[in-house]
Design an enzyme around this catalytic site. Structure first.
Site, PDB file in Angstrom:
ATOM      1  N   SER A  10      42.842  38.768  35.385  1.00 52.66           N
ATOM      2  CA  SER A  10      43.447  38.902  36.709  1.00 52.66           C
ATOM      3  C   SER A  10      43.847  37.523  37.229  1.00 52.66           C
ATOM      4  CB  SER A  10      42.453  39.556  37.675  1.00 52.66           C
ATOM      5  OG  SER A  10      42.998  39.514  38.979  1.00 52.66           O
ATOM      6  N   HIS A  35      47.101  40.797  34.611  1.00 53.55           N
ATOM      7  CA  HIS A  35      46.897  41.660  35.781  1.00 53.55           C
ATOM      8  C   HIS A  35      47.317  40.885  37.031  1.00 53.55           C
ATOM      9  CE1 HIS A  35      44.959  45.029  37.902  1.00 53.55           C
ATOM     10  NE2 HIS A  35      44.491  44.122  38.752  1.00 53.55           N
ATOM     11  N   ASP A  37      47.681  41.087  41.120  1.00 52.37           N
ATOM     12  CA  ASP A  37      47.185  41.799  42.304  1.00 52.37           C
ATOM     13  C   ASP A  37      48.080  41.572  43.513  1.00 52.37           C
ATOM     14  OD1 ASP A  37      44.652  43.063  41.485  1.00 52.37           O
ATOM     15  OD2 ASP A  37      44.073  41.000  40.999  1.00 52.37           O
ATOM     16  N   MET A  39      48.625  42.181  47.322  1.00 52.82           N
ATOM     17  CA  MET A  39      47.903  42.569  48.542  1.00 52.82           C
ATOM     18  C   MET A  39      48.789  42.271  49.751  1.00 52.82           C
ATOM     19  SD  MET A  39      44.122  41.059  47.718  1.00 52.82           S
ATOM     20  CE  MET A  39      43.404  41.121  46.077  1.00 52.82           C
ATOM     21  N   HIS A  68      49.161  45.688  40.131  1.00 48.71           N
ATOM     22  CA  HIS A  68      48.234  46.530  40.892  1.00 48.71           C
ATOM     23  C   HIS A  68      48.625  46.414  42.362  1.00 48.71           C
ATOM     24  CE1 HIS A  68      43.731  46.947  42.307  1.00 48.71           C
ATOM     25  NE2 HIS A  68      44.503  47.927  42.766  1.00 48.71           N
ATOM     26  N   MET A  70      48.123  46.866  45.905  1.00 47.90           N
ATOM     27  CA  MET A  70      47.183  47.142  46.998  1.00 47.90           C
ATOM     28  C   MET A  70      47.947  46.994  48.305  1.00 47.90           C
ATOM     29  SD  MET A  70      43.897  45.145  45.485  1.00 47.90           S
ATOM     30  CE  MET A  70      44.916  44.250  44.346  1.00 47.90           C
ATOM     31  N   MET A 139      38.633  51.683  40.385  1.00 48.81           N
ATOM     32  CA  MET A 139      38.082  50.448  40.940  1.00 48.81           C
ATOM     33  C   MET A 139      36.558  50.462  40.803  1.00 48.81           C
ATOM     34  SD  MET A 139      40.683  48.714  41.899  1.00 48.81           S
ATOM     35  CE  MET A 139      39.736  47.321  42.513  1.00 48.81           C
ATOM     36  N   GLY A 144      40.453  44.008  47.245  1.00 50.14           N
ATOM     37  CA  GLY A 144      40.805  42.984  48.231  1.00 50.14           C
ATOM     38  C   GLY A 144      40.352  41.589  47.863  1.00 50.14           C
ATOM     39  N   GLY A 146      38.407  38.926  44.760  1.00 47.35           N
ATOM     40  CA  GLY A 146      37.816  38.681  43.458  1.00 47.35           C
ATOM     41  C   GLY A 146      36.352  38.300  43.622  1.00 47.35           C
ATOM     42  N   GLY A 147      35.637  38.295  42.532  1.00 48.03           N
ATOM     43  CA  GLY A 147      34.266  37.786  42.525  1.00 48.03           C
ATOM     44  C   GLY A 147      33.227  38.677  43.162  1.00 48.03           C
ATOM     45  N   ASP A 178      38.554  47.757  37.100  1.00 42.21           N
ATOM     46  CA  ASP A 178      38.899  46.520  37.813  1.00 42.21           C
ATOM     47  C   ASP A 178      37.822  46.210  38.843  1.00 42.21           C
ATOM     48  OD1 ASP A 178      40.145  44.401  39.040  1.00 42.21           O
ATOM     49  OD2 ASP A 178      41.847  45.558  39.811  1.00 42.21           O
ATOM     50  N   GLY A 179      37.185  45.053  38.679  1.00 41.82           N
ATOM     51  CA  GLY A 179      36.225  44.578  39.675  1.00 41.82           C
ATOM     52  C   GLY A 179      34.853  44.315  39.093  1.00 41.82           C
ATOM     53  N   GLY A 180      34.484  43.036  39.089  1.00 43.88           N
ATOM     54  CA  GLY A 180      33.137  42.674  38.652  1.00 43.88           C
ATOM     55  C   GLY A 180      32.905  42.821  37.157  1.00 43.88           C
ATOM     56  N   GLY A 200      38.790  38.881  36.425  1.00 45.89           N
ATOM     57  CA  GLY A 200      39.309  37.673  37.071  1.00 45.89           C
ATOM     58  C   GLY A 200      38.331  36.532  36.925  1.00 45.89           C
ATOM     59  N   SER A 201      37.302  36.535  37.798  1.00 50.35           N
ATOM     60  CA  SER A 201      36.319  35.453  37.727  1.00 50.35           C
ATOM     61  C   SER A 201      35.594  35.456  36.381  1.00 50.35           C
ATOM     62  CB  SER A 201      35.320  35.568  38.890  1.00 50.35           C
ATOM     63  OG  SER A 201      34.824  36.888  39.002  1.00 50.35           O
TER      64      SER A 201
END
Ligand code: DX5
Ligand code: ZN
Length: 217
Positions: A10, A35, A37, A39, A68, A70, A139, A144, A146-147, A178-180, A200-201
Site C-alpha cells: 500500500s 495498492h 488508497d 480518501m 481502493h 474510500m 477490510m 482511513g 495505515g498502521g 486490507d489492514g494490519g 502498508g506499514s
C-alpha cells in the site's frame, strides 16, 4: 485450481516525497500490484490522492495499480481512475447504492471490479454482488489510516465468504484483505482464504523485498 497469491504494497505507507524509489523497490521485491488508497476527507477523515497521480505512476511502472476508493461518491470517480490507467478498482458497499451498475461500469472500462466491506458490514452485501465482482475486499481494520491493528473477526468472515463463493461456483472470485497485515499474521489470513494481501506499514516499515518475500510465507 488455487488462486494465485498476490502481494499488494500500500503506497499510503511509502515515502511520497520519493515515491519512485519505493515503487522501484516494490518492483525489485516482486510485488504483484500497487495498492492505491483514495480518501476524500468525507467517507474517511484524511484526504490522499486523486486520479492524476495514477496517470503519472503509469508513466513510471508496469505494475498493475489497485485503486481502493474510500470516497462517498465512487460513481464520480470510476471513469476518472479507469482513464488514468487503474487496473483494479474497488468501491465500498456502504456508499454505493447501485452496486451492480457501478461494478459493471468498472468492468466496461476493462478494469477488475471489486466491492469492499468494512469490518462490520454484513457479508450478505458481498453475496448479493459477487456475480458482478472479480474480487471482494474485506477490510481487516476500519478504513482511513495505515498502521492500525488487525481485527481478528476478519478470519471467520473470510472463511465464510470463501466457502460460500466456492459453493456457488464462484471460485474465480478473489478475496483481498486490507489492514494490519504483517509477516506475523499473513499465514493465517491465507489459510482463511484470502489470496490478495495488502500491506502498508508491514512492507515499507523494513526492507521491502524481504518483507514481500516473507509475506508469501
Ligand atoms: C487503510 C487503507 C490501507 C492501509 C493499510 O484504510 O485502506 O490500505 O494503507 O495500511 P497497513 O497495512 O499499515 O494497515
Ligand atoms: Zn486500502
Amino acid at each position: 485450481m488455487p488462486l494465485p497469491l498476490l502481494i499488494a504494497p500500500s503506497l499510503l505507507a511509502s515515502n511520497l516525497l520519493n515515491i519512485e524509489q519505493d515503487i522501484r523497490a516494490c518492483e525489485a521485491g516482486g510485488a504483484d500490484l500497487l495498492h492505491y488508497d483514495v480518501m476524500d476527507g468525507h467517507f474517511v477523515p484524511p484526504i490522499t490522492f486523486g486520479a492524476d497521480f495514477v496517470t503519472m505512476m503509469k508513466g513510471l511502472t508496469t505494475l498493475p495499480i489497485d485503486v481502493h476508493l474510500m470516497v462517498t461518491n465512487p460513481d464520480h470517480q470510476v471513469e476518472l481512475f479507469a482513464d488514468a490507467g487503474a487496473d483494479w478498482i474497488s468501491v465500498h458497499a456502504e456508499v454505493t447504492p447501485h452496486l451492480h451498475r457501478t461494478l459493471d461500469r468498472i468492468k466496461q472500462r476493462r478494469c477488475k471490479s471489486g466491492v469492499v466491506l468494512n469490518p462490520v458490514t454484513p457479508l450478505e452485501y458481498a453475496f448479493e454482488a459477487a456475480e458482478s465482482c472479480d474480487f471482494i475486499l474485506l477490510m481487516s481494520v476500519n478504513p482511513g489510516y495505515g498502521g492500525q491493528a488487525f481485527i481478528p473477526s476478519f478470519l471467520q468472515r473470510c472463511e465464510r465468504l470463501r466457502t460460500w463463493l466456492d459453493a456457488q461456483g464462484l471460485s474465480h472470485v478473489e478475496i483481498e484483505v486490507d489492514g494490519g497485515i504483517k509477516v506475523e499474521n499473513a499465514k493465517r489470513v491465507i489459510e482463511a482464504g484470502a489470496n490478495i494481501l495488502v500491506s502498508g506499514s508491514g512492507v515499507f516499515g523494513g526492507n521491502v523485498a524481504e518483507r514481500i518475500n516473507a509475506l508469501r510465507g
